[in-house]
Design a protein around this motif. Structure first.
Motif, short mmCIF file in Angstrom:
data_model
loop_
_atom_site.label_atom_id
_atom_site.label_comp_id
_atom_site.label_asym_id
_atom_site.label_seq_id
_atom_site.Cartn_x
_atom_site.Cartn_y
_atom_site.Cartn_z
N ASP A 160 -24.96 32.37 -18.90
CA ASP A 160 -25.20 33.58 -19.68
C ASP A 160 -26.15 34.52 -18.95
O ASP A 160 -25.90 35.73 -18.86
CB ASP A 160 -25.77 33.18 -21.04
CG ASP A 160 -25.96 34.37 -21.97
OD1 ASP A 160 -25.00 35.14 -22.12
OD2 ASP A 160 -27.06 34.52 -22.52
N HIS A 161 -27.22 34.00 -18.41
CA HIS A 161 -28.18 34.85 -17.71
C HIS A 161 -27.66 35.29 -16.35
O HIS A 161 -28.01 36.38 -15.89
CB HIS A 161 -29.52 34.12 -17.60
CG HIS A 161 -30.27 34.10 -18.89
ND1 HIS A 161 -31.32 34.95 -19.15
CD2 HIS A 161 -30.11 33.37 -20.02
CE1 HIS A 161 -31.78 34.73 -20.37
NE2 HIS A 161 -31.04 33.77 -20.92
N SER A 206 -25.39 38.15 -17.16
CA SER A 206 -26.22 39.30 -17.51
C SER A 206 -26.85 39.93 -16.28
O SER A 206 -26.96 41.16 -16.19
CB SER A 206 -27.30 38.87 -18.50
OG SER A 206 -28.15 39.94 -18.81
N GLY A 214 -26.07 43.65 -15.24
CA GLY A 214 -27.22 44.54 -15.15
C GLY A 214 -27.36 45.15 -13.77
O GLY A 214 -27.70 46.34 -13.63
N GLY A 234 -31.68 42.00 -15.76
CA GLY A 234 -30.56 41.30 -16.36
C GLY A 234 -30.73 39.80 -16.38
O GLY A 234 -30.23 39.12 -17.28
N SER A 235 -31.45 39.27 -15.41
CA SER A 235 -31.66 37.82 -15.40
C SER A 235 -32.67 37.38 -16.45
O SER A 235 -32.75 36.20 -16.79
CB SER A 235 -32.11 37.35 -14.01
OG SER A 235 -33.38 37.90 -13.71
N SER A 267 -30.35 37.90 -22.24
CA SER A 267 -29.02 37.32 -22.38
C SER A 267 -27.95 38.40 -22.30
O SER A 267 -28.23 39.60 -22.36
CB SER A 267 -28.91 36.56 -23.70
OG SER A 267 -28.98 37.47 -24.77
N LEU A 268 -26.72 37.94 -22.17
CA LEU A 268 -25.61 38.87 -22.05
C LEU A 268 -25.39 39.67 -23.33
O LEU A 268 -24.99 40.83 -23.28
CB LEU A 268 -24.33 38.10 -21.68
CG LEU A 268 -23.09 38.91 -21.36
CD1 LEU A 268 -23.34 39.80 -20.15
CD2 LEU A 268 -21.92 38.00 -21.11
N SER A 269 -25.71 39.07 -24.46
CA SER A 269 -25.53 39.79 -25.73
C SER A 269 -26.50 40.96 -25.87
O SER A 269 -26.27 41.86 -26.66
CB SER A 269 -25.72 38.82 -26.90
OG SER A 269 -27.03 38.32 -26.93
N TYR A 270 -27.58 40.95 -25.11
CA TYR A 270 -28.52 42.08 -25.12
C TYR A 270 -28.14 43.13 -24.08
O TYR A 270 -28.26 44.33 -24.32
CB TYR A 270 -29.93 41.58 -24.85
CG TYR A 270 -31.00 42.65 -24.92
CD1 TYR A 270 -31.48 43.08 -26.14
CD2 TYR A 270 -31.48 43.24 -23.77
CE1 TYR A 270 -32.44 44.08 -26.22
CE2 TYR A 270 -32.44 44.24 -23.83
CZ TYR A 270 -32.92 44.64 -25.05
OH TYR A 270 -33.85 45.63 -25.12
N SER A 271 -27.69 42.70 -22.90
CA SER A 271 -27.43 43.65 -21.82
C SER A 271 -26.06 44.31 -21.91
O SER A 271 -25.88 45.41 -21.39
CB SER A 271 -27.58 42.96 -20.46
OG SER A 271 -26.64 41.93 -20.32
N LEU A 272 -25.09 43.68 -22.55
CA LEU A 272 -23.75 44.27 -22.65
C LEU A 272 -23.73 45.58 -23.43
O LEU A 272 -23.13 46.56 -22.96
CB LEU A 272 -22.76 43.26 -23.23
CG LEU A 272 -21.30 43.67 -23.25
CD1 LEU A 272 -20.81 43.94 -21.83
CD2 LEU A 272 -20.46 42.59 -23.89
#
Length: 110
Positions: free
Chosen positions: A28-29, A32, A36, A85-86, A89-94
């Motif tokens: 996930d990270h 992300s 990112g 981005g690292s 999580s992907l749910s925040y960066s998407l």
């Protein structure tokens, strides 16, 4: 009522960690970080291209400044995007990457 073992306590509290949890977290990270990095490189390149030639118009070198600004902005933005981005999580960066894409497409970058 009996006394719980350490493993049972971890399972009840949700503190147990399985290899699948670890792999999901890393994946996930990593996703992300890639998203990112690409999004920030594109955004930095666009902003660098728009403002790179602002101070060189008098000599006719504005285009060279725009190209240098685009390359520099893409590099700096890409590195910053990978680092940022690292950390999330992907749910925040998407949603942020989608918002950046919509802003660039609509011409809202200034």
């Amino acid at each position: 009522m009996r006394e719980l073992t350490i493993d049972e306590t971890f399972s009840i509290s949700g503190a147990t960690t399985t290899p699948n949890d670890i792999a999901f977290f890393i994946g996930d990270h990593l996703a992300s970080a890639i998203l990112g990095g690409v999004a920030a490189a594109v955004g930095g390149g666009v902003i660098g291209f728009l403002h790179g030639g602002d101070a060189m118009g008098i000599f006719g070198l504005g285009f060279i400044g725009q190209i240098a600004g685009a390359i520099g902005g893409a590099i700096i933005g890409g590195v910053g995007g990978v680092i940022a981005g690292s950390l999330v999580s992907l749910s925040y960066s998407l949603p942020l990457a989608n918002l950046l894409a919509q802003t660039i497409i609509s011409g809202g970058v200034k």
